[in-house]
Design a protein around this motif. Structure first.
Motif, PDB file in Angstrom:
ATOM      1  N   ALA A  19     -15.462   0.410 -20.326  1.00 45.77           N
ATOM      2  CA  ALA A  19     -15.243  -0.994 -19.979  1.00 45.77           C
ATOM      3  C   ALA A  19     -14.295  -1.669 -20.973  1.00 45.77           C
ATOM      4  N   TRP A  20     -14.131  -1.078 -22.144  1.00 41.12           N
ATOM      5  CA  TRP A  20     -13.219  -1.629 -23.149  1.00 41.12           C
ATOM      6  C   TRP A  20     -11.773  -1.187 -22.946  1.00 41.12           C
ATOM      7  N   ASP A  21     -11.522  -0.265 -22.033  1.00 41.67           N
ATOM      8  CA  ASP A  21     -10.175   0.289 -21.863  1.00 41.67           C
ATOM      9  C   ASP A  21      -9.113  -0.781 -21.612  1.00 41.67           C
ATOM     10  N   GLU A  22      -9.391  -1.693 -20.690  1.00 41.68           N
ATOM     11  CA  GLU A  22      -8.392  -2.711 -20.364  1.00 41.68           C
ATOM     12  C   GLU A  22      -8.129  -3.637 -21.538  1.00 41.68           C
ATOM     13  N   ALA A  23      -9.191  -4.076 -22.215  1.00 42.55           N
ATOM     14  CA  ALA A  23      -9.014  -4.949 -23.375  1.00 42.55           C
ATOM     15  C   ALA A  23      -8.219  -4.231 -24.461  1.00 42.55           C
ATOM     16  N   ALA A  24      -8.526  -2.941 -24.672  1.00 41.63           N
ATOM     17  CA  ALA A  24      -7.806  -2.173 -25.687  1.00 41.63           C
ATOM     18  C   ALA A  24      -6.337  -1.995 -25.317  1.00 41.63           C
ATOM     19  N   ALA A  25      -6.065  -1.858 -24.032  1.00 42.35           N
ATOM     20  CA  ALA A  25      -4.671  -1.722 -23.603  1.00 42.35           C
ATOM     21  C   ALA A  25      -3.898  -3.019 -23.824  1.00 42.35           C
ATOM     22  N   ILE A  26      -4.571  -4.151 -23.668  1.00 38.70           N
ATOM     23  CA  ILE A  26      -3.914  -5.446 -23.829  1.00 38.70           C
ATOM     24  C   ILE A  26      -3.798  -5.848 -25.293  1.00 38.70           C
ATOM     25  N   ASP A  27      -4.888  -5.620 -26.067  1.00 40.46           N
ATOM     26  CA  ASP A  27      -4.885  -6.023 -27.476  1.00 40.46           C
ATOM     27  C   ASP A  27      -5.686  -5.024 -28.298  1.00 40.46           C
ATOM     28  N   ALA A  28      -5.065  -3.882 -28.570  1.00 43.09           N
ATOM     29  CA  ALA A  28      -5.726  -2.797 -29.295  1.00 43.09           C
ATOM     30  C   ALA A  28      -6.171  -3.229 -30.689  1.00 43.09           C
ATOM     31  N   GLU A  29      -5.407  -4.085 -31.328  1.00 47.98           N
ATOM     32  CA  GLU A  29      -5.753  -4.526 -32.683  1.00 47.98           C
ATOM     33  C   GLU A  29      -7.053  -5.323 -32.690  1.00 47.98           C
ATOM     34  N   TRP A  30      -7.202  -6.233 -31.729  1.00 45.96           N
ATOM     35  CA  TRP A  30      -8.414  -7.042 -31.668  1.00 45.96           C
ATOM     36  C   TRP A  30      -9.637  -6.165 -31.395  1.00 45.96           C
ATOM     37  N   VAL A  31      -9.527  -5.233 -30.420  1.00 46.49           N
ATOM     38  CA  VAL A  31     -10.649  -4.345 -30.099  1.00 46.49           C
ATOM     39  C   VAL A  31     -10.990  -3.485 -31.309  1.00 46.49           C
ATOM     40  N   GLU A  32      -9.996  -3.003 -32.006  1.00 48.39           N
ATOM     41  CA  GLU A  32     -10.236  -2.197 -33.216  1.00 48.39           C
ATOM     42  C   GLU A  32     -11.015  -2.998 -34.258  1.00 48.39           C
ATOM     43  N   ARG A  33     -10.605  -4.217 -34.481  1.00 49.68           N
ATOM     44  CA  ARG A  33     -11.303  -5.059 -35.467  1.00 49.68           C
ATOM     45  C   ARG A  33     -12.723  -5.373 -35.014  1.00 49.68           C
ATOM     46  N   PHE A  34     -12.900  -5.631 -33.721  1.00 51.65           N
ATOM     47  CA  PHE A  34     -14.227  -5.906 -33.181  1.00 51.65           C
ATOM     48  C   PHE A  34     -15.138  -4.698 -33.380  1.00 51.65           C
ATOM     49  N   MET A  35     -14.654  -3.519 -33.050  1.00 50.84           N
ATOM     50  CA  MET A  35     -15.461  -2.305 -33.198  1.00 50.84           C
ATOM     51  C   MET A  35     -15.743  -2.017 -34.668  1.00 50.84           C
ATOM     52  N   ALA A  36     -14.765  -2.253 -35.513  1.00 48.05           N
ATOM     53  CA  ALA A  36     -14.978  -2.051 -36.951  1.00 48.05           C
ATOM     54  C   ALA A  36     -16.061  -2.993 -37.472  1.00 48.05           C
ATOM     55  N   MET A  37     -16.061  -4.235 -36.979  1.00 49.42           N
ATOM     56  CA  MET A  37     -17.089  -5.190 -37.386  1.00 49.42           C
ATOM     57  C   MET A  37     -18.469  -4.692 -36.971  1.00 49.42           C
TER      58      MET A  37
END
Length: 124
Positions: A19-37
């Motif tokens: 379900a995160w695929d689309e968000a990661a495709a649009i803004d990979a940096e934000w998803v990366e930071r969210f997952m890191a948090m």
């Protein structure tokens, strides 16, 4: 080096939610930071792995999330890390009370509306 090492590791370990695929495709940096948090406590060793998995069960099983693949994955990992079925059931029982607020919110309103209409209270 990858710009998304946390997300890449989650994918490689089978912990990625598609379900995160689309968000990661649009803004990979934000998803990366969210997952890191979200993985920060375990990455830093603040929480032991079993406790982290029990918390992850609670989050995924909560009435606002209801993410069955995550609940299953975290239950399996918690058991592998030594959690007892009783500990896992206790987590599920604790998170089940989140929905009780619906009754606490709505019951007084129902009582008010019943009173306004002179309806008898429902017998116990």
């Amino acid at each position: 080096m990858s710009q998304t090492p946390v997300c890449d590791a989650m994918r490689a370990q089978g912990q990625w939610n598609a379900a995160w695929d689309e968000a990661a495709a649009i803004d990979a940096e934000w998803v990366e930071r969210f997952m890191a948090m979200g993985t920060h406590p375990i990455a830093r060793g603040v929480l032991d792995p079993k406790t982290y998995e029990l918390i992850a069960i609670a989050v995924d099983a909560s009435c606002t999330h209801m993410y069955a693949p995550g609940v299953r994955r975290h239950i399996a990992k918690a058991l592998d890390l030594g959690a007892s079925p009783e500990e896992i059931m206790a987590v599920l029982q604790c998170v089940a009370v989140l929905g009780i607020h619906s009754v606490a919110l709505g019951a007084p309103m129902l009582a008010d509306e019943m009173k306004a209409r002179r309806l008898a209270p429902v017998p116990a």
